[in-house]
Design an enzyme around this catalytic site. Structure first.
Site, PDB file in Angstrom:
ATOM      1  CB  CYS A 292       5.897  17.407  -9.803  1.00  0.00           C
ATOM      2  SG  CYS A 292       7.628  16.684 -10.344  1.00  0.00           S
TER       3      CYS A 292
ATOM      4  CG  HIS B 108      -2.220  -1.070   1.098  1.00  0.00           C
ATOM      5  ND1 HIS B 108      -2.921  -1.491   2.048  1.00  0.00           N
ATOM      6  CD2 HIS B 108      -2.592  -1.776  -0.048  1.00  0.00           C
ATOM      7  CE1 HIS B 108      -3.699  -2.591   1.873  1.00  0.00           C
ATOM      8  NE2 HIS B 108      -3.436  -2.619   0.512  1.00  0.00           N
TER       9      HIS B 108
END
Length: 257
Positions: free
Chosen positions: A154, A121
């Site tokens: 980003c 996960h």
């Protein structure tokens, strides 16, 4: 069968197995102060799971801002490995656990000393760009949030960043799932710890082991969805029971049985 007797049997299996897979869920980390999701005090008792979907995260800048603020004030980075994590690392040092497959995202297995961990996960220790897939330490992004960049983009491509965990609506990383399933098929024993084995496809790791004819051992503080498929079920908390199990394995190795 009494718990001590069951632990003795399981210790024998771990001692003689050619390969052991350890599978862990949220129950092992609750003892380090990290809440689970579905338990009596779980996150979904106070939060709306619908707000945790990747679709909402992508569509709503305010949700992203709230998630980054929550990550900035989270205590997950302060958590330390407990006796259960350390016992699993001890199994590796004894040559009895080649790999850990975990549903957890906290990195506590690595901090305890486990060297080969498959995180199905994802991880809270890194951030990921959802456009170019660049990854970076979470601390770098959190420092930007602290400085007022409350929806950081980003630096490489300008895409949306998020912690490198798997949100609802995001597929698991195929390579990680394939490696975990391959380990399940080749390991003589799968030791499942602290998981209700109800979250799919992650729980399929334990089921794959059982269906391959290997021994599935479940150690959990409560019933699981796969108890009927297990060769042995050990009730209890990981931090209490796992050190006893490792002690029994170590004794068998010392005795040369």
């Amino acid at each position: 069968m009494a718990v001590d007797e069951t632990l003795g049997v399981v210790a024998g299996w771990l001692h003689t197995a050619n390969r052991v897979l350890v599978f862990t869920g949220a129950g092992i980390s609750t003892e380090s102060g990290i809440p689970d999701f579905r338990g009596p005090n779980g996150i979904w008792r106070t939060s709306d799971p619908a707000l945790a979907t990747i679709q909402v995260y992508l569509a709503d800048p305010e949700v992203r801002r709230a998630r980054w603020r929550a990550r900035l004030t989270s205590h997950i980075d302060d958590a330390v490995p407990n006796a259960g994590h350390r016992a699993i690392a001890d199994l590796e040092r004894l040559g009895r656990a080649e790999v850990v497959v975990t549903q957890n995202v906290d990195g506590l297995h690595q901090r305890a000393g486990s060297s080969r961990v498959i995180e199905l996960h994802g991880t809270t220790r890194e951030a990921k760009c959802l456009s170019c897939h660049d990854r970076m330490p979470i601390a770098r992004v959190l420092s930007r949030v602290e400085e007022g960049d409350d929806d950081p983009a980003c630096e490489r491509c300008g895409g949306i960043l998020k912690p490198a965990t798997i949100s609802f609506g995001q597929p698991l990383i195929e390579d990680d799932v394939e490696r975990a399933m391959a380990e399940a098929r080749r390991s003589d024993v799968c030791l499942a710890v602290g998981s209700t084995l109800s979250v799919w496809p992650a729980a399929g790791v334990a089921l794959t082991s059982a269906r391959a004819g290997h021994r599935l051992v479940i150690l959990n503080d409560g019933a699981t969805d796969l108890d009927d498929a297990a060769a042995a079920v050990v009730p209890g908390r990981a931090g209490t029971v796992l050190p006893r199990l490792v002690g029994a394995v170590r004794a068998r190795m010392h005795e040369g049985h």
